[in-house]
Design an enzyme around this catalytic site. Sequence first.
Site, PDB file in Angstrom:
ATOM      1  N   ASP A 123     -15.677   1.481   6.550  1.00 21.67           N
ATOM      2  CA  ASP A 123     -14.679   2.497   6.181  1.00 21.67           C
ATOM      3  C   ASP A 123     -15.293   3.558   5.277  1.00 21.67           C
ATOM      4  O   ASP A 123     -15.074   4.756   5.488  1.00 21.67           O
ATOM      5  CB  ASP A 123     -13.471   1.850   5.485  1.00 21.67           C
ATOM      6  CG  ASP A 123     -12.452   2.908   5.072  1.00 21.67           C
ATOM      7  OD1 ASP A 123     -11.981   3.633   5.965  1.00 21.67           O
ATOM      8  OD2 ASP A 123     -12.157   3.024   3.877  1.00 21.67           O
TER       9      ASP A 123
ATOM     10  N   SER B  68      -8.304   2.954   8.880  1.00 23.00           N
ATOM     11  CA  SER B  68      -8.949   2.974   7.565  1.00 23.00           C
ATOM     12  C   SER B  68      -8.103   2.194   6.550  1.00 23.00           C
ATOM     13  O   SER B  68      -8.608   1.317   5.835  1.00 23.00           O
ATOM     14  CB  SER B  68      -9.127   4.436   7.129  1.00 23.00           C
ATOM     15  OG  SER B  68      -9.443   4.528   5.770  1.00 23.00           O
TER      16      SER B  68
ATOM     17  N   HIS C  22       0.853  -1.184   0.000  1.00 20.80           N
ATOM     18  CA  HIS C  22       0.000   0.000   0.000  1.00 20.80           C
ATOM     19  C   HIS C  22       0.888   1.232   0.000  1.00 20.80           C
ATOM     20  O   HIS C  22       1.909   1.266   0.682  1.00 20.80           O
ATOM     21  CB  HIS C  22      -0.894   0.034   1.245  1.00 20.80           C
ATOM     22  CG  HIS C  22      -1.755   1.261   1.298  1.00 20.80           C
ATOM     23  ND1 HIS C  22      -2.944   1.349   0.616  1.00 20.80           N
ATOM     24  CD2 HIS C  22      -1.583   2.442   1.913  1.00 20.80           C
ATOM     25  CE1 HIS C  22      -3.470   2.553   0.807  1.00 20.80           C
ATOM     26  NE2 HIS C  22      -2.661   3.239   1.599  1.00 20.80           N
TER      27      HIS C  22
ATOM     28  N   ARG D 128     -15.857  11.581   8.221  1.00 23.50           N
ATOM     29  CA  ARG D 128     -14.604  12.268   8.577  1.00 23.50           C
ATOM     30  C   ARG D 128     -14.322  13.419   7.626  1.00 23.50           C
ATOM     31  O   ARG D 128     -13.852  14.483   8.025  1.00 23.50           O
ATOM     32  CB  ARG D 128     -13.433  11.273   8.535  1.00 23.50           C
ATOM     33  CG  ARG D 128     -13.429  10.285   9.683  1.00 23.50           C
ATOM     34  CD  ARG D 128     -12.476   9.138   9.405  1.00 23.50           C
ATOM     35  NE  ARG D 128     -11.121   9.585   9.157  1.00 23.50           N
ATOM     36  CZ  ARG D 128     -10.220   8.900   8.456  1.00 23.50           C
ATOM     37  NH1 ARG D 128     -10.523   7.725   7.949  1.00 23.50           N
ATOM     38  NH2 ARG D 128      -9.009   9.372   8.295  1.00 23.50           N
TER      39      ARG D 128
ATOM     40  N   LYS E  71      -8.660  -2.235   5.186  1.00 25.36           N
ATOM     41  CA  LYS E  71      -8.770  -2.702   3.800  1.00 25.36           C
ATOM     42  C   LYS E  71      -7.665  -3.723   3.482  1.00 25.36           C
ATOM     43  O   LYS E  71      -7.883  -4.679   2.744  1.00 25.36           O
ATOM     44  CB  LYS E  71      -8.722  -1.496   2.851  1.00 25.36           C
ATOM     45  CG  LYS E  71     -10.025  -0.672   2.950  1.00 25.36           C
ATOM     46  CD  LYS E  71      -9.978   0.623   2.197  1.00 25.36           C
ATOM     47  CE  LYS E  71      -9.237   1.692   2.940  1.00 25.36           C
ATOM     48  NZ  LYS E  71      -9.461   3.072   2.499  1.00 25.36           N
TER      49      LYS E  71
HETATM   50  N1  URA Z   1      -6.433   6.665   2.802  1.00 25.40           N
HETATM   51  C1  URA Z   1      -7.375   5.860   3.334  1.00 25.40           C
HETATM   52  O1  URA Z   1      -7.685   4.806   2.783  1.00 25.40           O
HETATM   53  N2  URA Z   1      -7.957   6.253   4.484  1.00 25.40           N
HETATM   54  C2  URA Z   1      -7.643   7.384   5.127  1.00 25.40           C
HETATM   55  O2  URA Z   1      -8.200   7.673   6.162  1.00 25.40           O
HETATM   56  C3  URA Z   1      -6.679   8.209   4.550  1.00 25.40           C
HETATM   57  C4  URA Z   1      -6.078   7.819   3.384  1.00 25.40           C
END
Ligand code: URA
Length: 436
Positions: free
Chosen positions: A161, A183, A82, A168, A187
């Site tokens: 999320d 978050s 990621h 948010r 994933k």
């Molecule tokens: N990327 C994400 O997937 N979540 C966040 O909160 C910030 C960046």
Amino acid sequence: MNPYEIIKAKRDGQELDGDAIRRFVQGFTRGEIPDYQAAAWLMAVYFRGMTDRETTDLTLAMVDSGATLDLTGIGGPVVDKHSTGGVGDKTTLVLGPLVAACGLKLLKLSGRGLGHTGGTLDKLEAIPGFRTALDREALVAVVNRAGMAVAGQTADLVPADGKLYALRDVTATVDSVPLIASSIMSKKLAAGAPSIVLDVKTGSGAFVPDLEGARNLARAMVAIGRRAGRRVEAVISDMDQPLGLAAGNALEVAEAIACLAGQGPEDLQELCLTLGSRLMVLAGAAPTHTEARGRLEEAVRSGRALQAFRTFVEAQGGDPRAVDDPARLPRAPIRLAVPAPAGGTVHRLDALAVGQACVVLGAGRRKKGDPVDLAVGVVLHKKVGDPVRPGEPLATVHASHHERAEQAAARVAGAYRLAAGRAPRRPLIHDIVSDG
Ligand code: URA
């Protein structure tokens, strides 16, 4: 504890137990806890923070809000990566084939570009015919055939999320380490890979510009991974200037192909070898980083890495001829050089400004759902430390409209700071975080 008590406890700085966090996330995802209570709780988390244990419980509760990917049927060590995003970050397109050529299976769910940061799905869709919507069966089939697969995230994975992020976004609670870390990691955990490398960017074009903030985020994510039983490391890499020379979807695909052929820019190649060697050791495929690096370099030299990319492109419906003939990728009709106003050395090249120029050109999105122009972008000819003669091209803007070309060129010119003497050097790799 009811939702009111959970909000109050966090407001007062208390550590929440796993059960309270789970019930809060569950209640919110099911629509039983209203947005105003969830918003208050998010703000309490923003100010009070969370311990690693709380952040892990939050992440696991988010994972439990939806489906998870079942990786049975994949032959070989499954890995994931990621990036927190940036400008010119085509790392997945190089790293995937590199590690696939060395026996790993990279299965990655990616996103689209937003604002000045690009997205892997958009880049891949610059390859004619390439499909990014794959169901689980197709993902497993592609990864078994090609050693890598990249697809868009399906709505059934981590629905909490999507809902929490939307809230948010409108309550000024995005930039909170436990909320970002949970978050991202929810994933990654839902996607199932046991070994994960995180590329946390720092610098002007990064989501978290300051190094200390990037370190905190990296540490929090590694801690979640460890507590959740995954092997996770984070590489903190520089995003003060763009990565490589190309920014813009098709231009980045062409640069990734060049890198796989051993002709890529040094920073891109170095970052991919670093991330790849960390993944090889994490996955148990190499005993040391030095040995892993040697094997990755050999995959480039032998042509196996480029062949892995061809196989991947074909397996996802793309035209593999584009790999050997980048003229088959979308090309912008207008090229506009950005000349140096004076001579000197490049002391700064602001990644954010280059990313904004790409948005002006249409390579990126101002808001979710906007269309992108796959052909346009910026190719840099000079980066930090390079000497420049007056009038020499600093960069070339690739555009579809004259007016946008002029606007983007002005932004790119503004991204450069030229001065006399040696440029201050920033490292490409700032740190590697192995322990949460
Ligand atoms: N990327 C994400 O997937 N979540 C966040 O909160 C910030 C960046």
